[in-house]
Design an enzyme around this catalytic site. Structure first.
Site, PDB file in Angstrom:
ATOM      1  CD1 TRP A 154      -1.763  -2.358   1.762  1.00 16.24           C
ATOM      2  CD2 TRP A 154      -3.153  -1.252   0.407  1.00 16.24           C
ATOM      3  NE1 TRP A 154      -2.819  -3.206   1.464  1.00 16.24           N
ATOM      4  CE2 TRP A 154      -3.690  -2.544   0.637  1.00 16.24           C
ATOM      5  CE3 TRP A 154      -3.844  -0.372  -0.423  1.00 16.24           C
ATOM      6  CZ2 TRP A 154      -4.887  -2.987   0.075  1.00 16.24           C
ATOM      7  CZ3 TRP A 154      -5.038  -0.811  -0.978  1.00 16.24           C
ATOM      8  CH2 TRP A 154      -5.553  -2.100  -0.739  1.00 16.24           C
TER       9      TRP A 154
ATOM     10  CD  GLU B  95     -38.168   4.118 -12.399  1.00 20.74           C
ATOM     11  OE1 GLU B  95     -38.725   3.877 -11.318  1.00 20.74           O
ATOM     12  OE2 GLU B  95     -37.031   4.592 -12.470  1.00 20.74           O
TER      13      GLU B  95
ATOM     14  CG  ASP C 228     -33.480   3.670 -11.452  1.00 23.42           C
ATOM     15  OD1 ASP C 228     -34.614   3.434 -10.999  1.00 23.42           O
ATOM     16  OD2 ASP C 228     -32.723   4.540 -10.981  1.00 23.42           O
TER      17      ASP C 228
ATOM     18  CE  LYS D 123      -9.438   1.275  -0.711  1.00 24.16           C
ATOM     19  NZ  LYS D 123      -9.855   2.204   0.381  1.00 24.16           N
TER      20      LYS D 123
END
Length: 682
Positions: A94, A399, A345, A129
């Protein structure tokens, strides 16, 4: 002057959409501008990328991808305003400066990690990450096109996870074709996590093994999966997405989701993804918000980038990079997981800059004026074009509550390209009716209008209730109808009148919605048997309980309870619809509305539907008009004992027409709170 005399005479040539609806004539220039802009954008994409499909391939370039030719991993990230990027993870302790990326001219940063240095460190299961340094400082972020995110059970922190299964999933669905199995969509809306009866989070394999057989046995040919795209907060129901390319790890592995979809295809069931491209979670730790420090990388800058009602971020659909990101996302789910289409959506929010918040749509000018988001409309046209190019027969459902003309018409006609729109007014009407009006005062003319009021030529998904109606703060239809009786009086031998009324109306509402409301039908998981209670996901306000975030399947399996009878009726009505291709027939034709006796009769396809909504009035010799003379028989009675009815109508009889007042008529015993479905047999 008659209303149709006010319609301007059409002058050809006009767009087919305008020919079908002459009231669109004043807005045809807007429709043509939208088409022109789409064609120009497609030409630009073809010139630069070769095709729309190749344009939709950013996930193959960005993120962490293995290069078999160079034998190593490339990590790339689009972050034009960033000052520096470094890949971090357990592979380098990290270290935020150990693996820096180099910036390219197009704002894409990259680094190559050769096997000779990383083969034993960057392996299956490795967590990682990206550390992004901006003028605002440095932050550890999740890559934008991350394919898997996992949460630490102790810190609750999300990280990317390299996923390279030792045995890649082997698909066996090569022969599955959507159009062979889905003639008329009968959709089962489902959430994998809440599909177990246990008070916990269910998983993909459990759903495949335990729930898919229920869906198949029930007669549904589509399953619509919610909450698949990774979202940090379980209680968001999957609508605050953080990682658009990651299948939620809380339900299992990528292979588990593939297993689910493969199993569905083996059963002849298409699988739709409830995709959320209307907004994104505002979390910076897990999502895309302010990724490169500019404040407007993926989203609109300033207030326009924030949804006023959803507490989330809004995409800037006019940016080529955002278009590519979202289109690549569609391609990824189609190719990687074999989804058969999407339920988009929040389309209303996308179509207008006001997002439909507090707006009542009452005139065509609202669809084509300055409040329309032309960039979003362009994106949706690109999206429907891509999906239909990539997968023959793919289903696209919008939708939308605004009723935009042409939303579900082909782009070549001037439309947006969706196949179906959700009939959102129907469940809202049912809930409003149950909340505010005693059933003896139901207005059959209003009921008919709401259930048949849809645009000609644009297909609608009808439904009596979906997840929206079931969420905490509201109630399911069964709960509105039965209230506490749903806990106390559901034994088959209990004559409780409240339960009797509720069970009868539950069947009538669903059959009427199915037969009258559209060209497809949707049911939310468990509601086919009148599942009690609302849906409430674990949260601080309920002490993080899973009690209401599950489905009590045992209720429908208990032969002593009326839930079993409601389930049997749902199966019967879908069997009727499927065998007679009910939803493929044109809209219903009204035969009679009798407001005195509360009787509604209509014809759709080969079937005659007779509904008696009266609270007490059963009519022994009810005469009504039918279009064709002959003999008729009853195919379905909601009053049948196997459906919890009172068996007052003899369904073994044949009914012959007779002439009365110059019309062909039938005579039936029409019992109260009963629906009968008849077919002419000769």
């Amino acid at each position: 002057m008659a209303p149709d005399m006010l319609i301007p005479a059409l002058k050809t040539p006009h767009l087919p959409l305008v020919q079908q609806d002459p009231w669109l004539m004043p807005f045809e220039p807007v429709l043509r501008r939208r088409l022109t802009r789409l064609n120009q954008r497609l030409d630009e994409i073809k010139d630069k990328w070769g095709s729309l499909t190749k344009f939709a391939s950013s996930h193959q370039h960005l993120g962490l991808n293995y290069d078999s030719r160079k034998r190593g991993f490339w990590y790339r990230e689009w972050a034009p305003a960033a000052e520096g990027l470094s890949l971090i993870g357990d592979f380098n302790g990290w270290d935020r400066y150990g693996t820096p990326l180099k910036r390219g001219e197009d704002g894409v940063w990259e680094v190559f990690l050769p096997d000779r240095d990383y083969k034993d460190r960057l392996t299956h299961g490795s967590r990682f990450k990206v550390h992004v340094r901006t003028a605002k400082g440095g932050k550890d972020r999740l890559p934008a096109t991350l394919h898997r995110a996992v949460q630490d059970e102790h810190t609750h922190d999300f990280a990317g996870q390299l996923w390279r299964a030792e045995k890649p999933f082997v698909w066996t669905d090569q022969k599955f074709r959507i159009h062979n199995h889905v003639k008329e969509p009968l959709i089962y809306e489902a959430h994998v996590g809440m599909a177990t009866e246990d008070e916990r989070v269910g998983n993909y394999r459990e759903f495949a093994d335990n729930i898919l057989p229920r869906i198949q046995d029930g007669g549904y040919n589509c399953v619509q999966l919610m909450a698949v795209m990774e979202h940090p907060y379980y209680g968001s129901f999957g609508y605050h997405v953080a990682n658009f390319f990651a299948a939620s790890s809380r339900f299992g592995t990528p292979e588990d989701l593939k297993y689910l979809i493969n199993e569905a295809h083996q059963r002849g069931i298409a699988v739709l993804l409830d995709i959320v491209h209307s907004h994104a979670v505002k979390n910076e730790a897990e999502g895309l918000a302010d990724f490169d420090g500019s404040g407007n990388q993926y989203f609109h800058p300033g207030p326009r980038g924030n949804h006023p009602g959803w507490d989330s971020k809004l995409f800037d659909y006019g940016k080529p990079e955002v278009q590519r990101f979202l289109l690549s996302n569609l391609r990824y789910w189609l190719e990687e997981y074999h989804f058969d289409g999407f339920r988009f959506d929040g389309v209303t929010s996308m179509l207008y800059q006001h997002h439909g918040e507090g707006v009542a749509f009452s005139g065509y000018e609202q669809y084509f004026g300055p409040e329309a988001d032309e960039d979003a409309i362009l994106y949706l046209q690109l999206a429907t074009t891509l999906v239909h190019e990539m997968k023959k027969g793919a289903l696209l459902i919008a939708e939308d509550m605004s009723g935009l003309p042409g939303l579900c018409r082909p782009i070549t006609e001037g439309g947006v390209g969706f196949d179906y729109r959700l009939g959102m007014g129907i469940p809202d009407y049912w809930i409003k009716l149950l909340k505010h009006t005693r059933d003896e005062n139901w207005n059959l003319h209003d009921l008919w209008y709401v259930l048949t009021n849809r645009r000609a030529g644009e297909k609608t998904v009808a439904y009596a209730e979906s997840h929206d109606q079931a969420l905490v703060g509201d109630k399911t239809l069964s709960h509105w109808l039965l209230d506490k009786a749903i806990y106390e009086h559901m034994r088959k031998d209990d004559p409780d009148p409240i339960t009797d009324r509720g069970v009868a109306l539950h069947k009538l509402i669903r059959l009427l919605t199915l037969s009258l409301g559209g060209e497809a039908y949707l049911n939310f998981i468990g509601n086919e048997f009148g599942h009690p209670e609302w849906v409430d996901f674990p949260r601080e306000g309920n002490n993080w309980s899973y009690h209401f975030a599950r489905r009590q399947w045992s209720l429908a399996e208990n032969s002593d309870l009326k839930f079993e009878q409601l389930l049997a009726f749902d199966h019967a009505q879908l069997t009727l619809a499927r065998k007679n291709h009910l939803l493929a027939h044109p809209a219903a034709h009204q035969l009679n509305i009798d407001t005195v006796n509360q009787v509604l009769i209509f014809e759709r396809g080969p079937l005659i539907f007779v509904f008696n909504f009266h609270v007490s009035n059963s009519i022994p010799d009810y005469h009504f008009f039918v279009p064709k003379s002959g003999r008729y028989r009853i195919l379905l009675s909601t009053d049948a004992p196997e459906f919890g009815g009172h068996n007052r109508v003899d369904t073994s009889l044949t009914y012959e027409t007779f002439e009365e007042e110059g019309l062909e008529k039938l005579s039936l015993y029409v019992t109260n709170r009963t629906a009968l479905v008849l077919m002419r047999i000769g």
